[in-house]
Design a protein around this motif. Structure first.
Motif, PDB file in Angstrom:
ATOM      1  N   TYR A  98       0.824  -1.210   0.000  1.00 54.89           N
ATOM      2  CA  TYR A  98       0.000   0.000   0.000  1.00 54.89           C
ATOM      3  C   TYR A  98       0.859   1.262   0.000  1.00 54.89           C
ATOM      4  O   TYR A  98       0.450   2.285  -0.554  1.00 54.89           O
ATOM      5  CB  TYR A  98      -1.001   0.006   1.148  1.00 54.89           C
ATOM      6  N   SER A  99       2.053   1.216   0.584  1.00 57.30           N
ATOM      7  CA  SER A  99       2.924   2.394   0.499  1.00 57.30           C
ATOM      8  C   SER A  99       3.311   2.647  -0.956  1.00 57.30           C
ATOM      9  O   SER A  99       3.403   3.799  -1.383  1.00 57.30           O
ATOM     10  CB  SER A  99       4.161   2.240   1.396  1.00 57.30           C
ATOM     11  N   ASP A 100       3.490   1.580  -1.740  1.00 54.84           N
ATOM     12  CA  ASP A 100       3.751   1.740  -3.176  1.00 54.84           C
ATOM     13  C   ASP A 100       2.552   2.353  -3.886  1.00 54.84           C
ATOM     14  O   ASP A 100       2.705   3.205  -4.761  1.00 54.84           O
ATOM     15  CB  ASP A 100       4.069   0.387  -3.819  1.00 54.84           C
ATOM     16  N   VAL A 102       0.292   4.313  -2.578  1.00 58.48           N
ATOM     17  CA  VAL A 102       0.225   5.732  -2.198  1.00 58.48           C
ATOM     18  C   VAL A 102       1.117   6.547  -3.123  1.00 58.48           C
ATOM     19  O   VAL A 102       0.712   7.590  -3.638  1.00 58.48           O
ATOM     20  CB  VAL A 102       0.616   5.944  -0.716  1.00 58.48           C
ATOM     21  N   ARG A 103       2.341   6.074  -3.362  1.00 55.43           N
ATOM     22  CA  ARG A 103       3.279   6.792  -4.228  1.00 55.43           C
ATOM     23  C   ARG A 103       2.804   6.848  -5.678  1.00 55.43           C
ATOM     24  O   ARG A 103       3.103   7.802  -6.381  1.00 55.43           O
ATOM     25  CB  ARG A 103       4.663   6.146  -4.169  1.00 55.43           C
ATOM     26  N   ALA A 114      -3.694   5.183   1.513  1.00 58.22           N
ATOM     27  CA  ALA A 114      -3.131   5.626   2.790  1.00 58.22           C
ATOM     28  C   ALA A 114      -3.935   5.067   3.959  1.00 58.22           C
ATOM     29  O   ALA A 114      -3.355   4.662   4.979  1.00 58.22           O
ATOM     30  CB  ALA A 114      -3.087   7.155   2.846  1.00 58.22           C
ATOM     31  N   LEU A 117      -3.019   1.434   4.312  1.00 60.13           N
ATOM     32  CA  LEU A 117      -1.693   1.364   4.930  1.00 60.13           C
ATOM     33  C   LEU A 117      -1.808   1.572   6.436  1.00 60.13           C
ATOM     34  O   LEU A 117      -1.244   0.807   7.224  1.00 60.13           O
ATOM     35  CB  LEU A 117      -0.769   2.412   4.311  1.00 60.13           C
ATOM     36  N   GLY A 136       5.316  -0.008   6.561  1.00 56.83           N
ATOM     37  CA  GLY A 136       5.272  -0.171   5.115  1.00 56.83           C
ATOM     38  C   GLY A 136       6.568   0.183   4.418  1.00 56.83           C
ATOM     39  O   GLY A 136       6.756  -0.168   3.265  1.00 56.83           O
ATOM     40  N   LEU A 137       7.470   0.878   5.094  1.00 60.27           N
ATOM     41  CA  LEU A 137       8.729   1.260   4.456  1.00 60.27           C
ATOM     42  C   LEU A 137       9.891   0.423   4.954  1.00 60.27           C
ATOM     43  O   LEU A 137      10.637  -0.132   4.159  1.00 60.27           O
ATOM     44  CB  LEU A 137       9.007   2.742   4.659  1.00 60.27           C
TER      45      LEU A 137
END
Length: 152
Positions: A98-100, A102-103, A114, A117, A136-137
């Motif tokens: 999900y962080s991907d 968001v980007r 978001a 995430l 997530g990172l």
């Protein structure tokens, strides 16, 4: 942001949700009675996100990625303690995908990603009992692979 990039990120999130639904099937079969409601709630949340992602992919003109018949688990899950570890791992991996998303997105899709995430990070904390600085990172740096590996 290109529609193709957005579609790829949606498909990756969909694949992660398929794997999470499968993984929570395993968790539910091994989890202790005290945490069974938590596992059911997470299973239902991932099914709902999966269904929403199917609609999003179709809305962009794509064919939603199908679930695999089975997925390789990251470690054996013979007992309730391992089931709890698996649930936390599933949430960490979903948060990374999900962080991907968001980007790769904007507007309402980005807000939804978001929120997903955040929900995954909160569930991971509940399972693990502790948090990480950037949900997530950090997990993505340690595990750049897919959420789970299909076995069929």
């Amino acid at each position: 942001m290109s529609e193709q990039r957005r579609l790829q990120a949606l498909q990756a999130a969909l694949a992660a949700e398929h794997a999470a639904v499968y993984g929570y099937g395993v968790v539910g079969g091994r989890i202790g009675e005290r945490r069974r409601a938590d596992a059911r709630s997470a299973y239902d949340a991932h099914r709902a996100r999966r269904d929403m992602l199917v609609r999003e992919v179709r809305d962009l003109g794509g064919t939603p990625a199908a679930a695999a018949a089975a997925y390789a688990l990251p470690f054996p899950v013979p007992d309730p303690a391992a089931a709890v570890r698996l649930a936390a791992e599933l949430e960490d991996r979903v948060a990374g995908v999900y962080s991907d998303l968001v980007r790769a997105s904007a507007g309402e899709l980005r807000r939804g990603a978001a929120e997903a995430l955040r929900e995954a990070a909160v569930r991971a904390v509940r399972w693990r009992g502790e948090s990480v600085a950037f949900p997530g990172l950090a997990e993505r740096a340690a595990d750049a692979g897919p959420t789970a590996t299909p076995t069929a």
